[in-house]
Write a protein that holds these residues in place. Structure first.
Motif, PDB file in Angstrom:
ATOM      1  N   ARG A  93       1.087   4.646  -2.209  1.00 32.87           N
ATOM      2  CA  ARG A  93       0.824   5.934  -1.594  1.00 32.87           C
ATOM      3  C   ARG A  93       1.963   6.928  -1.872  1.00 32.87           C
ATOM      4  O   ARG A  93       1.728   8.115  -2.068  1.00 32.87           O
ATOM      5  CB  ARG A  93       0.640   5.774  -0.085  1.00 32.87           C
ATOM      6  N   ARG A  94       3.175   6.426  -1.892  1.00 36.02           N
ATOM      7  CA  ARG A  94       4.343   7.302  -2.045  1.00 36.02           C
ATOM      8  C   ARG A  94       4.254   8.138  -3.320  1.00 36.02           C
ATOM      9  O   ARG A  94       4.664   9.302  -3.338  1.00 36.02           O
ATOM     10  CB  ARG A  94       5.620   6.463  -2.068  1.00 36.02           C
ATOM     11  N   ASP A 146      -0.218   9.784  -3.889  1.00 40.77           N
ATOM     12  CA  ASP A 146      -0.676  10.949  -3.125  1.00 40.77           C
ATOM     13  C   ASP A 146      -0.357  12.241  -3.880  1.00 40.77           C
ATOM     14  O   ASP A 146      -1.217  13.110  -4.047  1.00 40.77           O
ATOM     15  CB  ASP A 146      -0.023  10.986  -1.745  1.00 40.77           C
ATOM     16  N   SER A 151      -2.294  12.524  -7.188  1.00 44.21           N
ATOM     17  CA  SER A 151      -3.691  12.896  -6.951  1.00 44.21           C
ATOM     18  C   SER A 151      -3.815  14.378  -6.622  1.00 44.21           C
ATOM     19  O   SER A 151      -4.741  15.048  -7.092  1.00 44.21           O
ATOM     20  CB  SER A 151      -4.272  12.060  -5.807  1.00 44.21           C
ATOM     21  N   ASN A 181       0.823  -1.210   0.000  1.00 44.20           N
ATOM     22  CA  ASN A 181       0.000   0.000   0.000  1.00 44.20           C
ATOM     23  C   ASN A 181       0.857   1.260   0.000  1.00 44.20           C
ATOM     24  O   ASN A 181       0.564   2.235  -0.711  1.00 44.20           O
ATOM     25  CB  ASN A 181      -0.925   0.004   1.218  1.00 44.20           C
ATOM     26  N   GLU A 182       1.927   1.254   0.793  1.00 45.93           N
ATOM     27  CA  GLU A 182       2.771   2.442   0.906  1.00 45.93           C
ATOM     28  C   GLU A 182       3.569   2.696  -0.362  1.00 45.93           C
ATOM     29  O   GLU A 182       3.902   3.847  -0.665  1.00 45.93           O
ATOM     30  CB  GLU A 182       3.699   2.323   2.114  1.00 45.93           C
ATOM     31  N   GLN A 216      -8.623   5.192  -0.847  1.00 40.95           N
ATOM     32  CA  GLN A 216      -7.710   6.328  -0.812  1.00 40.95           C
ATOM     33  C   GLN A 216      -7.863   7.276  -2.000  1.00 40.95           C
ATOM     34  O   GLN A 216      -7.671   8.492  -1.856  1.00 40.95           O
ATOM     35  CB  GLN A 216      -6.257   5.826  -0.750  1.00 40.95           C
ATOM     36  N   TYR A 217      -8.200   6.719  -3.165  1.00 41.96           N
ATOM     37  CA  TYR A 217      -8.160   7.530  -4.385  1.00 41.96           C
ATOM     38  C   TYR A 217      -9.462   7.502  -5.187  1.00 41.96           C
ATOM     39  O   TYR A 217      -9.547   8.137  -6.235  1.00 41.96           O
ATOM     40  CB  TYR A 217      -6.991   7.073  -5.270  1.00 41.96           C
ATOM     41  N   LEU A 252      -6.830   1.157  -2.730  1.00 48.60           N
ATOM     42  CA  LEU A 252      -6.806   2.169  -3.782  1.00 48.60           C
ATOM     43  C   LEU A 252      -8.170   2.842  -3.927  1.00 48.60           C
ATOM     44  O   LEU A 252      -8.256   4.049  -4.147  1.00 48.60           O
ATOM     45  CB  LEU A 252      -6.382   1.529  -5.108  1.00 48.60           C
TER      46      LEU A 252
END
Length: 205
Positions: A60-61, A64, A67, A56-57, A131-132, A128
């Motif tokens: 995210r790196r 984020d 986005s 996941n990270e 988060q997005y 995903l």
């Protein structure tokens, strides 16, 4: 101490990204990650807790920032060029292609995205989406305003197709290779322009 921790975490993420790109999520072990990053398993457990969180990270790196760039460009497009579909699509496409241009692992991350499409990983898909998913909803709303006659189901089908075409363009795996004498920036700009034109025609039809 903080910089050492950051350095260790970043090394783990970079190693995981490279290995996931090469071998997939199932085909990569934490032992391989620790060996590539030159850390022990305790460091992975400390920073991430589990392989699932590490995966996941990795997303995210990069996602984020991508986005944030997409939503910022979309907001600007809504102010400067209201109702213009091509401007909305540019806000979706251009930040993603910028990730592909990133010389610090951008190409590896694109292959990781392709792995996410190919491998069935319900936990990652849920992450995903949580988060997005709001980013896609914002773009769906903006596209609907530009093409008010488009049914919601059609809109999401076409946005899904756009996402797939964008991933393909990001991978630089297609028939059109960068010609000699053309810079990488110019080539990616051409790819963005052609994809935006193609997607606009498909969404409007």
């Amino acid at each position: 101490m903080a910089s050492t921790q950051f350095s260790t975490k970043d090394r783990i993420l970079g190693a995981a990204e490279e290995l996931f790109a090469q071998h997939g999520f199932l085909g990569t072990s934490l032992r391989q990650v620790t060996s590539r990053a030159d850390v022990n398993i305790a460091a992975v457990n400390y920073h991430f807790g589990s392989k699932e969180n590490l995966i996941n990270e990795v997303f995210r790196r990069r996602m984020d920032e991508m986005s944030r760039q997409r939503l910022s460009q979309l907001e600007q497009a809504s102010k400067d060029r209201p109702g213009e579909l091509e401007a909305v699509l540019a806000a979706f496409v251009e930040p993603a292609l910028a990730v592909a241009r990133d010389c610090q692992g951008g190409a590896a991350f694109i292959r990781v995205i392709a792995r996410a499409y190919a491998e069935k990983n319900d936990g990652l898909r849920q992450f995903l989406s949580e988060q997005y998913g709001h980013v896609l909803r914002e773009f769906a709303r903006a596209i609907a305003q530009c093409v008010p006659g488009l049914e919601k189901e059609q809109l999401y089908w076409r946005l899904d197709f756009l996402s797939g075409a964008l991933t393909y363009a990001m991978s630089d795996f297609g028939l059109i290779k960068r010609p000699a004498g053309v810079s990488e920036v110019a080539h990616r700009k051409r790819a963005a322009d052609e994809l935006i034109r193609f997607a606009a025609a498909g969404i409007k039809s």
